[in-house]
Design a protein around this motif. Structure first.
Motif, PDB file in Angstrom:
ATOM      1  N   PRO A 160      18.027  -4.026 -21.842  1.00  0.00           N
ATOM      2  CA  PRO A 160      16.787  -4.837 -21.468  1.00  0.00           C
ATOM      3  C   PRO A 160      16.524  -4.235 -19.613  1.00  0.00           C
ATOM      4  O   PRO A 160      17.378  -4.377 -18.797  1.00  0.00           O
ATOM      5  N   SER A 161      15.695  -4.762 -19.020  1.00  0.00           N
ATOM      6  CA  SER A 161      14.845  -5.616 -18.001  1.00  0.00           C
ATOM      7  C   SER A 161      14.519  -5.890 -17.409  1.00  0.00           C
ATOM      8  O   SER A 161      14.074  -7.289 -18.988  1.00  0.00           O
ATOM      9  N   ILE A 162      13.955  -6.842 -16.382  1.00  0.00           N
ATOM     10  CA  ILE A 162      13.750  -7.578 -15.757  1.00  0.00           C
ATOM     11  C   ILE A 162      12.795  -7.188 -14.866  1.00  0.00           C
ATOM     12  O   ILE A 162      12.894  -6.116 -13.806  1.00  0.00           O
ATOM     13  N   LEU A 163      11.545  -8.167 -15.167  1.00  0.00           N
ATOM     14  CA  LEU A 163      10.830  -7.750 -13.584  1.00  0.00           C
ATOM     15  C   LEU A 163      10.228  -9.381 -13.247  1.00  0.00           C
ATOM     16  O   LEU A 163      10.034 -10.215 -13.939  1.00  0.00           O
ATOM     17  N   TRP A 164       9.713  -9.024 -11.978  1.00  0.00           N
ATOM     18  CA  TRP A 164       9.051 -10.366 -12.163  1.00  0.00           C
ATOM     19  C   TRP A 164       8.152 -10.164 -10.294  1.00  0.00           C
ATOM     20  O   TRP A 164       7.407  -8.659  -9.931  1.00  0.00           O
ATOM     21  N   ARG A 165       7.705 -11.207  -9.948  1.00  0.00           N
ATOM     22  CA  ARG A 165       7.100 -10.964  -8.356  1.00  0.00           C
ATOM     23  C   ARG A 165       7.491 -12.190  -7.296  1.00  0.00           C
ATOM     24  O   ARG A 165       7.734 -13.178  -8.006  1.00  0.00           O
ATOM     25  N   HIS A 166       7.184 -11.305  -6.412  1.00  0.00           N
ATOM     26  CA  HIS A 166       7.573 -12.336  -5.330  1.00  0.00           C
ATOM     27  C   HIS A 166       6.295 -12.027  -3.906  1.00  0.00           C
ATOM     28  O   HIS A 166       6.283 -10.325  -3.496  1.00  0.00           O
ATOM     29  N   ALA A 167       6.008 -12.698  -3.119  1.00  0.00           N
ATOM     30  CA  ALA A 167       5.355 -12.025  -1.716  1.00  0.00           C
ATOM     31  C   ALA A 167       4.434 -11.259  -2.550  1.00  0.00           C
ATOM     32  O   ALA A 167       4.048 -10.157  -1.761  1.00  0.00           O
ATOM     33  N   ASN A 168       3.357 -11.329  -3.800  1.00  0.00           N
ATOM     34  CA  ASN A 168       2.793 -10.272  -4.160  1.00  0.00           C
ATOM     35  C   ASN A 168       3.164  -8.934  -4.092  1.00  0.00           C
ATOM     36  O   ASN A 168       2.253  -8.268  -4.356  1.00  0.00           O
ATOM     37  N   LYS A 169       4.683  -8.816  -4.237  1.00  0.00           N
ATOM     38  CA  LYS A 169       5.335  -7.605  -4.710  1.00  0.00           C
ATOM     39  C   LYS A 169       5.970  -7.757  -5.948  1.00  0.00           C
ATOM     40  O   LYS A 169       5.692  -8.517  -6.460  1.00  0.00           O
ATOM     41  N   LEU A 170       5.904  -6.339  -6.362  1.00  0.00           N
ATOM     42  CA  LEU A 170       6.173  -6.241  -8.286  1.00  0.00           C
ATOM     43  C   LEU A 170       7.939  -5.905  -8.233  1.00  0.00           C
ATOM     44  O   LEU A 170       8.376  -4.741  -7.382  1.00  0.00           O
ATOM     45  N   PHE A 171       8.546  -6.741  -8.846  1.00  0.00           N
ATOM     46  CA  PHE A 171       9.718  -5.924  -8.415  1.00  0.00           C
ATOM     47  C   PHE A 171      10.453  -6.078  -9.739  1.00  0.00           C
ATOM     48  O   PHE A 171       9.860  -7.185 -10.974  1.00  0.00           O
ATOM     49  N   TYR A 172      11.807  -4.694 -10.331  1.00  0.00           N
ATOM     50  CA  TYR A 172      12.109  -4.957 -11.000  1.00  0.00           C
ATOM     51  C   TYR A 172      13.673  -4.468 -11.282  1.00  0.00           C
ATOM     52  O   TYR A 172      13.850  -3.105 -10.235  1.00  0.00           O
ATOM     53  N   ILE A 173      14.237  -4.339 -12.412  1.00  0.00           N
ATOM     54  CA  ILE A 173      16.101  -3.940 -12.007  1.00  0.00           C
ATOM     55  C   ILE A 173      16.658  -3.704 -14.019  1.00  0.00           C
ATOM     56  O   ILE A 173      15.265  -4.913 -15.021  1.00  0.00           O
ATOM     57  N   SER A 174      16.769  -2.504 -14.454  1.00  0.00           N
ATOM     58  CA  SER A 174      17.140  -2.162 -16.041  1.00  0.00           C
ATOM     59  C   SER A 174      18.276  -1.851 -15.803  1.00  0.00           C
ATOM     60  O   SER A 174      19.525  -2.038 -14.506  1.00  0.00           O
ATOM     61  N   SER A 175      19.150  -2.639 -17.530  1.00  0.00           N
ATOM     62  CA  SER A 175      20.268  -1.799 -17.373  1.00  0.00           C
ATOM     63  C   SER A 175      20.964  -0.390 -17.501  1.00  0.00           C
ATOM     64  O   SER A 175      22.068   0.397 -16.577  1.00  0.00           O
ATOM     65  N   ASN A 176      19.928   0.508 -16.740  1.00  0.00           N
ATOM     66  CA  ASN A 176      20.039   2.425 -16.724  1.00  0.00           C
ATOM     67  C   ASN A 176      20.259   2.395 -15.395  1.00  0.00           C
ATOM     68  O   ASN A 176      20.549   3.430 -14.922  1.00  0.00           O
ATOM     69  N   THR A 177      19.086   1.427 -14.433  1.00  0.00           N
ATOM     70  CA  THR A 177      19.241   1.877 -13.358  1.00  0.00           C
ATOM     71  C   THR A 177      21.057   0.302 -12.326  1.00  0.00           C
ATOM     72  O   THR A 177      21.274   0.851 -11.321  1.00  0.00           O
ATOM     73  N   CYS A 178      20.684  -0.267 -12.253  1.00  0.00           N
ATOM     74  CA  CYS A 178      21.201  -1.956 -12.334  1.00  0.00           C
ATOM     75  C   CYS A 178      20.747  -1.550 -10.535  1.00  0.00           C
ATOM     76  O   CYS A 178      21.866  -2.325  -9.782  1.00  0.00           O
ATOM     77  N   THR A 179      19.630  -1.381 -10.421  1.00  0.00           N
ATOM     78  CA  THR A 179      19.601  -1.255  -9.215  1.00  0.00           C
ATOM     79  C   THR A 179      17.791  -2.057  -9.085  1.00  0.00           C
ATOM     80  O   THR A 179      16.898  -1.301  -9.831  1.00  0.00           O
TER      81      THR A 179
END
Length: 509
Positions: A134-153
């Motif tokens: 599973p992975s999580i994606l979100w937006r903050h200050a018009n920038k796109l961020f994401y993190i997944s279980s493979n990288t944990c970063t």
């Protein structure tokens, strides 16, 4: 510590999962506090027409000086096994404004598994999505961020988006994020040449971004850029690669209270929605193979739009707490589960309705006040029932027609085989009908509206039109000696009778 009870609903394999964060009671002198995340698996009993609890599970968390909340939950694929599992995103906020997020997986044994956690110096508020990993994606200050279980970063995408309207899988591209950004006009173009209307249209544009390959997809594959100012949410119904070209069918809801159907980047239909501020859209495929679009509104209302010859509102409800789509009754097709707000009852599944706008209709209260007016509802349900019956009748007529054609073909094969055997016994040359004769007989039979006698039979000889062919065959048949058959046999192969003849050496064609 302020902690109120929270509830989240999720459908999974025909069951309703209810996640509840229990309220901790303060005990004086106690240093550690434990918060329990409870899950209940509820299944619909068709005999009692009620939801019953099948099993439950608990996940305990230490919450000293923390404020814990459930952010969201969804069903996503575990990349390790390829199995789709329920995921729950939790938030732990400390007093020093450090926010810790925790992603949990729920297995069939009701055991929770910690997938990963991460810390941020701000809270997730905009366009939070869970997807494969599973992975999580979100937006903050018009920038796109994401993190997944493979990288944990936590990773940052090299794009700036003012909103995210859809996240999902696309063939040959993997996970794709569709968002809206400020339009990037070509540097060679003079901005003053654009009219005021052009600036209004091209002030923003759609942009697709692939997570795995970090590739930019042209937004016009999805929708024209002119819609980027009004579209608030999108659901991609179908996507495929055809001749190296991306083909996409989707439905979008707008700030103008409209639902629009797009195919291959072009609008194909529009429907005015009955309420304001549409929030999300999802789909369901019913037993009559109808595609339904379920639209939820910020006011707690819900409507269903049906796609037939045109897009039309099929039904609507008010005071809806949650809408889930799954096969709740075990029929092999999807239904809608509407959970209504009921302040008089603490049971979250006390007031509900299961329906597919056709044959399936279960309700906790037959006189449910959340439905559309009775006359309108009966008229709509009656129309849907008639349409479903018409579809079944057409399918039955097609089956009968195919069966009659099949039986007619068998009869014609047997009849032509008998004629061939009679000609063989009487030592006459058997001539199969030519393609032209078959065509003439087909036209004649179609006028009489009766089965074609030689449909499916093809001449084994070359059909060369020759006015003297019949006379030649007759004369050649008269020259055939009386005893030219050395051996005769027949076999039944499938629906055909195959006859074999061995001629004497003195006979030549």
């Amino acid at each position: 510590m302020l902690l109120g009870e929270q509830e989240q609903f999720l459908s999974y394999n025909g069951e309703v999962l209810i996640f509840q964060l229990s309220k901790t009671k303060h005990v004086e002198g106690e240093a550690d506090k434990t918060i329990n995340l409870c899950v209940r698996r509820m299944a619909f009993d068709r005999d009692t027409k009620l939801f019953v609890q099948k099993s439950s599970g608990v996940f305990s968390m230490s919450a000293s000086h923390l404020k814990i909340e459930i952010i969201c939950c969804s069903c996503t694929m575990d990349s390790r096994t390829g199995i789709i599992l329920p995921c729950i995103l939790m938030k732990k906020k400390k007093q020093n404004n450090v926010v810790k997020y925790l992603l949990l997986l729920l297995h069939s044994s009701n055991q929770f598994e910690k997938s990963f956690d991460f810390k941020l110096d701000y809270e997730l508020k905009e366009d939070i999505r869970l997807f494969t990993g599973p992975s999580i994606l979100w937006r903050h200050a018009n920038k796109l961020f994401y993190i997944s279980s493979n990288t944990c970063t936590v990773l940052s995408a090299p794009v700036q988006l003012s909103s995210v309207v859809w996240t999902g899988e696309i063939e040959d591209e993997g996970t794709v994020v569709l968002g809206v950004r400020t339009a990037c006009l070509p540097e060679s173009e003079d901005e003053d040449k654009f009219s005021a209307s052009d600036r209004a249209i091209w002030g923003s544009e759609f942009l697709g971004y692939t997570i795995e390959t970090q590739k930019i997809l042209t937004g016009t594959f999805f929708m024209p850029h002119a819609y980027s100012r009004v579209v608030s949410s999108v659901y991609v119904c179908k996507n495929r690669m055809l001749k190296k070209q991306l083909r996409i069918s989707l439905v979008a809801i707008t700030h103008k209270n409209q639902l629009i159907w797009f195919q291959d980047g072009l609008p194909k239909g529009v429907c005015e929605l009955p309420y304001e501020k549409p929030r999300s859209v999802k789909t369901a495929v019913t037993s009559s193979n109808d595609l339904l679009f379920i639209v939820s509104f910020a006011s707690g209302n819900t409507c269903v739009v049906q796609r037939r010859d045109s897009l039309q509102v099929a039904s609507k409800w008010q005071k809806v707490k949650s809408v889930l789509v799954d096969d709740f009754i075990g029929s092999g097709n999807e239904q809608l589960l509407l959970l209504f707000k009921d302040d008089s009852n603490t049971d979250v599944l006390s007031t509900f309705r299961i329906t597919d706008l056709g044959e399936v209709d279960y309700a906790s209260d037959t006189n449910c006040e959340h439905d559309v007016p009775a006359a309108e509802g009966l008229q709509e349900n009656g129309l849907l029932t008639v349409q479903a019956l018409e579809t079944r009748l057409q399918a039955g007529c097609t089956s009968v027609r195919e069966l009659r054609q099949h039986l007619g073909l068998k009869k014609r094969v047997i009849l032509e085989s008998c004629r061939a055997l009679i000609d063989l016994v009487e030592e006459r040359t058997h001539i199969l009908p030519t393609a032209k004769e078959v065509k003439c007989r087909r036209e004649y039979r179609s006028l009489l509206n009766s089965p074609e006698p030689f449909e499916g039979l093809v001449s084994l000889w070359d059909d060369v039109e020759n006015p003297h062919s019949l006379s030649k065959e007759t004369s050649s048949a008269s020259k055939v000696p009386e005893h030219f058959i050395e051996k005769l046999w027949q076999r039944v192969v499938g629906d055909s009778l195959v006859v074999g003849v061995k001629l004497t050496e003195s006979f030549y064609l």
